[in-house]
Design an enzyme around this catalytic site. Structure first.
Site, PDB file in Angstrom:
ATOM      1  CG  HIS A 263      -1.770   1.215   1.308  1.00 13.61           C
ATOM      2  ND1 HIS A 263      -3.077   1.386   0.689  1.00 13.61           N
ATOM      3  CD2 HIS A 263      -1.679   2.486   1.927  1.00 13.61           C
ATOM      4  CE1 HIS A 263      -3.625   2.290   0.941  1.00 13.61           C
ATOM      5  NE2 HIS A 263      -2.656   3.193   1.496  1.00 13.61           N
ATOM      6  CG  PHE A 264       2.371   4.854  -2.627  1.00 12.93           C
ATOM      7  CD1 PHE A 264       3.808   4.476  -3.162  1.00 12.93           C
ATOM      8  CD2 PHE A 264       2.422   6.291  -2.613  1.00 12.93           C
ATOM      9  CE1 PHE A 264       4.548   5.532  -3.603  1.00 12.93           C
ATOM     10  CE2 PHE A 264       3.249   7.024  -2.858  1.00 12.93           C
ATOM     11  CZ  PHE A 264       4.492   7.205  -3.234  1.00 12.93           C
ATOM     12  CG  HIS A 265       4.321   2.957   2.993  1.00 13.77           C
ATOM     13  ND1 HIS A 265       4.109   1.838   2.159  1.00 13.77           N
ATOM     14  CD2 HIS A 265       5.529   2.766   3.778  1.00 13.77           C
ATOM     15  CE1 HIS A 265       4.986   0.990   2.500  1.00 13.77           C
ATOM     16  NE2 HIS A 265       5.846   1.464   3.315  1.00 13.77           N
ATOM     17  CB  ILE A 266       5.883   9.111   1.521  1.00 13.11           C
ATOM     18  CG1 ILE A 266       5.241   9.064   0.175  1.00 13.11           C
ATOM     19  CG2 ILE A 266       7.304   9.724   1.367  1.00 13.11           C
ATOM     20  CD1 ILE A 266       4.707  10.180  -0.358  1.00 13.11           C
TER      21      ILE A 266
END
Length: 336
Positions: A263-266
Site C-alpha cells: 500500500h503506497f506510503h512515503i
C-alpha cells in the site's frame, strides 16, 4: 603499568561530573558529554553496547524489565519503550523531561513485538544471506504483480486499513485529511514504529495515502506527477508545523522497493538520521528521484515506473527470493 592504567580509567568514570551535553548522534544511541573529573576537564562519549549473545541473558531480559510503556499497538504489532535499570535509580527532574505529563521515566530500550507472529516474520528477522536482483518489466508483470495481489488478498493490509479508517492509532496521527472527503488527495501522517518519538535527529514518519489503487512505486505514472507533488508539499508542511525546530531542507523523503507491505506510503526522516539498511541503495528510492524520472519519461500520461528495470536487495529467506528469483535464476530465465 598497564594494570595501573586500567584501574585508573575504571576509577575515573564514576567521578565524572557533567557540565554540558555536546552532541547526540546515531539516532540518539551515542551521546558526547563535557564535564570534569577531579576538577580536570574531560569528555565522555557514551554509546549503547551491543547485546550479549548469551541465550541465558536474553532469555531473562523480558522478565527483568523494571518498566514498560507502550507507544502503540495495531493488530499483531506493538511497540514500547522500556527501562532495564531499577526504578529507584530514576531521578525526577525539576522541569519537563520530554515525556508525556512530565512522567519520571527514562527508557534505555525500544521494543517491537509481533504477537502472534507468522513463519514469514520469523524468516524476515532471521540472519540470512543477501542477494542483489534486477526486476525487469517482464518479471514484474509476470511474477511480481501477481505476488503483490496474492499478498493483498490474504489480508496482509488489515492493520494499514485500520489506521487509515481511524480504528487504531488515532492518537498517534500527526496530520490527516478528513477521511473520505479528500478523494485521491487524502492521506495521514504518523510516527514510524522504529522512532522513539523524542529524538528529533532520529525523526522517522510515515505518510499513508487513502487511495488503494497504488500498491507500490511501480503503479506511479506520469499522470500522477501533480498528485505526488501535492502529497510531498502537504507532508513536508505538516512535519515542519508539528516540529517547528525542523526546517524543510532537513527532511528526506523516500519510498521502499520492495516495500514491506503493498500500500503506497512515503518515509520521512531527518537528514541527520544515519542511513542504515532501510535507507541504503537497493532499498530506498528518493521521492524527488521518482518525480524527476516520471517528468523525463517518454510516452503519454499512462507511461510509468512499471516500464523500468529495478534493482534491489533480497534476503535469501524472503518469499520473493525463494519463490520467484531463485527459480528464475535456476531456470536461466532471470531476464524474463
Amino acid at each position: 603499568m598497564e594494570t595501573d592504567l586500567k584501574a585508573r580509567a575504571e576509577a575515573a568514570v564514576p567521578k565524572f561530573k557533567l557540565l554540558k551535553v555536546l552532541n547526540q548522534d546515531q539516532a540518539g544511541r551515542r551521546v558526547s558529554l563535557h564535564g570534569t573529573i577531579d576538577n580536570e576537564p574531560a569528555v565522555m562519549v557514551v554509546e549503547r553496547a551491543t547485546f550479549p549473545s548469551s541465550e541465558v541473558y536474553l532469555a531473562g531480559l523480558p522478565s527483568s524489565l523494571s518498566r514498560l510503556r507502550n507507544l502503540g499497538a495495531n493488530d499483531i504489532y506493538a511497540w514500547s519503550m522500556a527501562r532495564t535499570g531499577p526504578v529507584e535509580s530514576e531521578v525526577k527532574p525539576d522541569g519537563d523531561n520530554g515525556h508525556e505529563n512530565g512522567v519520571d521515566f527514562f527508557a534505555d530500550l525500544k521494543i517491537n513485538l509481533i504477537y502472534p507472529c507468522t513463519e514469514a516474520h520469523v524468516k524476515k528477522y532471521s540472519k540470512q544471506g543477501v542477494r542483489f536482483v534486477t526486476e525487469t518489466p517482464e518479471i514484474y508483470k509476470n511474477h511480481i504483480r501477481p505476488f503483490m495481489q496474492q499478498k493483498r488478498e490474504q489480508g496482509r493490509l488489515n492493520w494499514v486499513f485500520n489506521i487509515i479508517e481511524g480504528r487504531t492509532e488515532v492518537e498517534d496521527v500527526i496530520y490527516r485529511t478528513k477521511l473520505g472527503e479528500a478523494g485521491d488527495e487524502g492521506f495521514l501522517l504518523l510516527p514510524d514504529l522504529n522512532w522513539d518519538r523524542k529524538t528529533l535527529e532520529g525523526l522517522h514518519l510515515l505518510a499513508l495515502v487513502e487511495r488503494r489503487d497504488i500498491w507500490s512505486l511501480r503503479d506511479l505514472k506520469k499522470k500522477h506527477i501533480p498528485w505526488l507533488q501535492h502529497i510531498k508539499s502537504k507532508v513536508v508542511s505538516a512535519t515542519t508545523q508539528t516540529y517547528p525546530s525542523i526546517e524543510e531542507n532537513q527532511l528526506k523523503l523516500y519510498v521502499h522497493y520492495q516495500p514491506t507491505y503493498y500500500h503506497f506510503h512515503i518515509h520521512i526522516v531527518h537528514v541527520a538520521l544515519e542511513a542504515g539498511a532501510t535507507q541504503a541503495t537497493g532499498k530506498a528510492v528518493g521521492l524527488d528521484s521518482i518525480l524527476e524520472t516520471l517528468k523525463v519519461m517518454g510516452g503519454d500520461d499512462e507511461a510509468g515506473m512499471d516500464a523500468l528495470s529495478m534493482s534491489y536487495t533480497l534476503g535469501e529467506a524472503s518469499e520473493l527470493w525463494t519463490d520467484i528469483f531463485e527459480p528464475l535464476k535456476t531456470s536461466g530465465a532471470a531476464s524474463r
